[in-house]
Structure formats: C-alpha cells, structure tokens
Design a protein around this motif. Sequence first.
Motif, PDB file in Angstrom:
ATOM      1  N   UNK A 171       0.811  -1.224   0.000  1.00 48.64           N
ATOM      2  CA  UNK A 171       0.000   0.000   0.000  1.00 48.64           C
ATOM      3  C   UNK A 171       0.838   1.265   0.000  1.00 48.64           C
ATOM      4  N   UNK A 172       2.127   1.175   0.423  1.00 52.25           N
ATOM      5  CA  UNK A 172       2.921   2.392   0.473  1.00 52.25           C
ATOM      6  C   UNK A 172       3.746   2.599  -0.781  1.00 52.25           C
ATOM      7  N   UNK A 173       3.539   1.779  -1.818  1.00 53.24           N
ATOM      8  CA  UNK A 173       4.278   1.945  -3.061  1.00 53.24           C
ATOM      9  C   UNK A 173       3.481   2.813  -4.020  1.00 53.24           C
ATOM     10  N   UNK A 174       4.112   3.860  -4.529  1.00 51.28           N
ATOM     11  CA  UNK A 174       3.465   4.739  -5.485  1.00 51.28           C
ATOM     12  C   UNK A 174       3.763   4.224  -6.884  1.00 51.28           C
ATOM     13  N   UNK A 175       2.716   3.874  -7.634  1.00 49.55           N
ATOM     14  CA  UNK A 175       2.869   3.377  -8.994  1.00 49.55           C
ATOM     15  C   UNK A 175       2.391   4.441  -9.955  1.00 49.55           C
ATOM     16  N   UNK A 176       3.200   4.769 -10.943  1.00 46.71           N
ATOM     17  CA  UNK A 176       2.873   5.815 -11.886  1.00 46.71           C
ATOM     18  C   UNK A 176       3.981   6.849 -11.925  1.00 46.71           C
ATOM     19  N   UNK A 177       3.686   8.037 -12.425  1.00 45.03           N
ATOM     20  CA  UNK A 177       4.696   9.071 -12.602  1.00 45.03           C
ATOM     21  C   UNK A 177       4.354  10.281 -11.750  1.00 45.03           C
ATOM     22  N   UNK A 178       5.151  10.590 -10.697  1.00 44.14           N
ATOM     23  CA  UNK A 178       4.887  11.765  -9.874  1.00 44.14           C
ATOM     24  C   UNK A 178       4.776  13.015 -10.743  1.00 44.14           C
ATOM     25  N   UNK A 184      -5.123   9.917  -4.788  1.00 46.63           N
ATOM     26  CA  UNK A 184      -5.206   8.564  -4.232  1.00 46.63           C
ATOM     27  C   UNK A 184      -3.977   7.727  -4.601  1.00 46.63           C
ATOM     28  N   UNK A 185      -3.391   7.978  -5.788  1.00 48.75           N
ATOM     29  CA  UNK A 185      -2.138   7.313  -6.129  1.00 48.75           C
ATOM     30  C   UNK A 185      -0.992   7.876  -5.304  1.00 48.75           C
ATOM     31  N   UNK A 186      -0.931   9.191  -5.172  1.00 52.94           N
ATOM     32  CA  UNK A 186       0.163   9.833  -4.444  1.00 52.94           C
ATOM     33  C   UNK A 186       0.195   9.400  -2.989  1.00 52.94           C
ATOM     34  N   UNK A 222       7.964  15.968  -1.783  1.00 57.95           N
ATOM     35  CA  UNK A 222       7.306  17.274  -1.773  1.00 57.95           C
ATOM     36  C   UNK A 222       6.253  17.360  -2.870  1.00 57.95           C
ATOM     37  N   UNK A 223       6.552  16.791  -4.021  1.00 57.06           N
ATOM     38  CA  UNK A 223       5.607  16.818  -5.131  1.00 57.06           C
ATOM     39  C   UNK A 223       4.344  16.030  -4.793  1.00 57.06           C
ATOM     40  N   UNK A 224       4.512  14.862  -4.177  1.00 56.20           N
ATOM     41  CA  UNK A 224       3.356  14.068  -3.789  1.00 56.20           C
ATOM     42  C   UNK A 224       2.521  14.801  -2.736  1.00 56.20           C
ATOM     43  N   UNK A 225       3.203  15.472  -1.818  1.00 58.52           N
ATOM     44  CA  UNK A 225       2.479  16.237  -0.788  1.00 58.52           C
ATOM     45  C   UNK A 225       1.626  17.323  -1.441  1.00 58.52           C
ATOM     46  N   UNK A 226       2.221  18.065  -2.400  1.00 60.78           N
ATOM     47  CA  UNK A 226       1.468  19.140  -3.060  1.00 60.78           C
ATOM     48  C   UNK A 226       0.294  18.576  -3.857  1.00 60.78           C
TER      49      UNK A 226
END
Length: 709
Positions: A171-178, A184-186, A222-226
């Motif tokens: 569940x803590x793995x981000x799949x895709x492109x930040x 929900x992905x981030x 930081x990008x995921x947080x934003x």
Amino acid sequence: MTDRSLRPSDPAFVGGHRVLARLGEGGMGVVYLGRTETGALAAVKVIQAEYAHDEEFRARFRRETRAARRVDCPWVVKVTGADPEAEQPWLATAFEPGPSLADAVHRHGPLPVGAVRVLGRQLARALDAVHAVRLVHRDVKPGNILLAVDGPRLIDFGIARFADDTAITSADLVVGTPGFLSPEQAAGGGQLGPASDMFSLGCVLAYAATGRPPFGGGAVDALLYRTVHDRPDLDGVEEELAAVLLRCLAKVAADRPTAAELDAALVEDVPPATADWLPEDVVRLIAERSAEMMALPEIEATLADAPQPTAPSRRRFLALTSGGAVLAAGGGIAAWAALRSGSRRAKGPAAPGWALGVQADLSGPGKAAGQAQEQGARLAVEQFNALGERAFTLELRTADDGGSADRAVTAAQRLVADPDVLAVLGSSADATTQAALPVYDAALLPVISMSAGQNLLQNVRSFVRGRPLHNAVAMKLAFQLKATSSATPVGLLLDRSGGDVSWMSIQMINLVLRKYGDTTHPRVIPAGTTDLAPVLDDMRAHGIRAFVYAGPAEGAIRAARGLARFDGPKYAAEPALDARFAAEPTAEGWTVTASAIGIEAPSVHTFAQAFRTRYGHAPGLWAAEGYDAANLLIRELTAANGKRPARAALATSLKTARYQGITRAFAFDAETAGTPMLATPASFVHEVRGGAFRYLGPAPDKAPRPKGK
C-alpha cells in the motif's frame, strides 16, 4: 538521432516480430520496434524476467491483455498481439513514429488553447474506451501520449489494472509518474478507479497548456504532498478551459467528471483528423520523427560491425514506406522530411574538435561551488592533454548561468550549439540544472551533475546524477546524529526559504529519528523570515537538547547566532556547507553533512597538491567532484579508440559507466523518474572549526541499533 541500436543481449525475434531497434526501457520491460512478416511495424514490449516468474502476475497479465485487445478507439494504440505464456511475456501494439507530448512541449513550448481542447476531447474518448472494458490506465502522462497529424494516441498499458483490483504491491508503493498522479495514487492507496485517470488527464492538459506540471517539480516527497494538499497552478490557462481542468483536478474522486462528461465539456471547432489542430512547428517535428524511423538499419544488417547508413537512400525510402513505416505523419510529409534531412547531411561536416562543457554558476550567489567545479574539471583536462600518447586534444568550454534559471537555458543552448562539445558537467545548482535539462535532452547531449541533488522529474535521456539525492544525504545526517549524540528531544527547524530541499531534509531526519525512538520538536518558518528568536525560544522552552536546521546558508547563520548559548549538539543540512557559514563565529562546533568530500580526505591528497600547484591555492569544496566528473567523461571519450563518438552514443554509454574516482565509485543503478541513480551514494561529515570546515570522514551508512532491539 536517438540511439536505438540493439544490444548483444536483445532478441532477434519476439513472437513473429523481427526486432529492428530499441524504442525505450521502463520499470517493467523493454520496448522494441518490430516488423511482422507482412511488413507491418509494431511496438513490442517484453516483460522483465522477474515478473515472468510470478504466476500471479502472468494470470493478471493474461486477463488485462484480453481486455486491452477489446479497447476500440482511434486514439488508443491498437493491441496487435500478445503472449502471456511466453518465457518472457510480451505485448505488441501498432507502432506510432510521432513524438510524445512531452517531447513536443519541451521543444516548442505550450500548445495553443484550441489544440489543448482537441487533445483533451480525443484523450477523453480514449479513456472512455479504456474504462468501458473495466481497465484503469494508471500512468496517463505526457510521455505516454504520442502526437500524429490526425490526433493523439494513448500508449502503454504496462501498469493498467482492472478497476476492481487492489494495489499491485504494498500500500505504500506509489505506482505511476509523480507530477501526473491522482491524490489517491500519491497517497499510496489501494483501489483506483477511472476517476484516477481523469485527474491524471487534467494534469496532462494543464501541462500542455502551460508547459509545466500543475503541482510543480522537484523532490518526489514534496511533489506528492502538493498533489494531495495544494491547489494546482493554472496561471496562464484560458478561463473557460481552467474551469474544466479544475473539475478534473478535484481532490475527491467523486467530484471529477467522467471521460464522457469531459468530452462534452470541451468544445472546439478545429476539423477532426487534420493537421490543423497542431502548430506548424509540431507538425514539422512529427515529420522529422517519422523520417528518423526510416533511417534505422536495414533488416539484413545484423552483424555488430555492419555499416550504419547516415541517411535513407531513395531505394530504402520507397521500401520502408511501402512496408508501413509511415503510420502517423502521412507519406508526403515524411518523404519531404527524409529527403530534406538527407540533402543536408550530404554536404558533410567539417573536421570536428573535441571539447567538454561546464555549465555552472560562476558569478552569482553559488559561484564558490561553481568556480570550484570548473577549476577541478579544467585541471583534469589539462592533465589529459599533457599525456604523451593520446588520440585527441581536449578543450574545456564554459557557460556561466549565474545561478539563474533563465540564464541556465541560454547557457545550455550555447553549449548545445557548439558542435565540438560532446558532454557537459553541470549545472552546479538544482534550479539551474532543472531549467537546462530540456535543452540538453532535446539535443541528446550527455550531462552529469555533481551538486544538483533534487529528483528532477523529467523524461531525460541524457542525464546522470553523480551524487546522492538530498534526502539520502539528510538520512546520513540523522545517522551521524544518532552515532554521536543520545540527546533528545531534538529540535528540527524547517526554513521554507530553502524550498523543497529543506522540506525533504527535515521530513527524512524526522522519520529516521522517530524510528530510532527519539522525540522530535519540528517547527516551520515562512520563507523570508529573518527573526528566528520566537521559534528558537519556543524550541528551548520545550526542552530540546539537540538541534537541526534545514535551509539556506544565510538562515543557518541566523540560527547559529540565535543559539549561541545553546550547549547541545547542532547540525545543519547540506546548503549550510558554505564558507560564509563557517566564517560565522557562533557556528563553531556545528556539524554539516553533505555530498562534497573534504580536501583533507586521503583519497584527495594527490589531487589537492596538483590543484595548489596549478592555481596557487587550496581547492574549494566541490572541486574534487568536478575533477572526478571530468575524468569520468574523459574515460568515456577515450573508450571510443580515437573515433569521435556521437553525443547520443556517449549519453547511452555514460549510464552504464563504471569508474573509481577520488571522491566515490561511479556506477549507476536502474532509472528512477527518468534519471539513473548513483549505486554507491557518498555523503561526508564536516565540522566548523576555527572559521573553516574540518573534514571528519564519510557519513555512517546506518545508525546504532535502536534501544531494546
């Protein structure tokens, strides 16, 4: 031309497709250009062996392949074949030679509002078709959208999933492109639905309209947080279009439009299936990319030493077009581009020189680090030219960006335009490196940076980072704190003036210290704050016994002054590795962890002596890193055995380079966010003593075992 040459380990055939070239490589496999017996071209993705041995993956791949073959839409590349049971499963789609949206925007800037509307409508229809077979694409991004004169094509079902499936891994793995992920992905959530793709499409359209991702760039965390918390940046987007995009970019999935609703909301009068929807320079780029595909080696040229034609002959041009190579641009446009490029090359270039470029801040706020790297690189070049036996003489060409992102673009353009420059060291700062990379990448001019430590989120093919990321250095600072002090609670001061680097550093340090049982007292000050007394008083009132600052050198000086009477251990993140901070009397005893090695290090001794002889003074911090980078590039140049290497070939070889320098061992792991990572990250500890930094040695790789473990 992009280096698409095959490697010895690549297959000759995949599922009836004769393999002609490499098109790309990602986290799950390699994509090849293949041709069937009928002459049709296909993009063939071969899944990595590690997934092939997973029976659960095979079963899922089998189901998703069947579903993908049912997607029926002109704006989605057609799945033409697949074999989930092969030793290495593969999936083939119709080949589209056009550039990606990312390439077009990098080269020619944002699209006009009308083009963005057409793009949005057709991609909405593509996703509607994908969602109709209960698939979720999960990686809608500019690099997965190819442009053709009659419209875009959505590609890459590499991580597509059924809408009711759970996460592919933990569940803590981000799949895709930040930068193009849904909230929900981030957040690393489990189940993702069609609304996740709609958020990503909103990001793509905002990028197409402005030339920048709507939640910025920089460090991944930081990008995921934003993405999860901040409002998107839609400055410059036409008002009506911005209102539509805001709906797509809603934080709550239920508030976003469906693909069909977005299609209806975007109205544009441009005639469908014509080139009128795109600017002229992008149409020209499509034609050039189609012509580039025609310049691939003949099918028969399979030997490693087979000659590589520089331009397609008329016979090859006719054979390739009849075989189906021109799929997106149309035969007339591609023919014009092929013949035009061939006539240019027929003149032949003048005898080229050999040069390395250095782009750095040589006159601005970071000039100390920039000048040090330039001097280290120049020493390496001069030592090489002094060798008795060598195949060529090397020059060093510099471009001063002054620490400015705007000047960085101009500096990069100057080095790219210099035909003698084969590779570049630079830039010396995060912001200038990020600004310059699209210029270098468009020219496939290889670049290595030794001091830019942010995760520069771009689809760059020619960049390697010769240092660890800032968060890796911050982790080493936390390990150093644990190895040298048991003081707790620890005050953590995040100075927003330092941007994402400060945020990333404090987050990592806080995470590590809490993991090891420490109590932390984190505080944040707004950018531009000059009076630190209130926050420092608050920290002392809460009984802190150690202190960590993350922010620019100017803020570190203010923190040192404010804590002059605080007798606990004090630490600062890498930006404080600045002579101005070391010269501050109240900074005495502070510890700074950074990626730059100290000149007292045993491995640097011989270099330091040679540097003093050449320049009349001791090398500054980052000079040894510049020396290492130049020698790594020189080693790659000499490997060409006296033959001038193409920039693209050098960019490829640099990513697999292995070199033992005086500051670290250079070897690069698989790509992350488009950039190869240093496999042996090196971080070093410095302490302020007597107005200067004293080198203490490499930072520890781990902290002492937590209490009770």
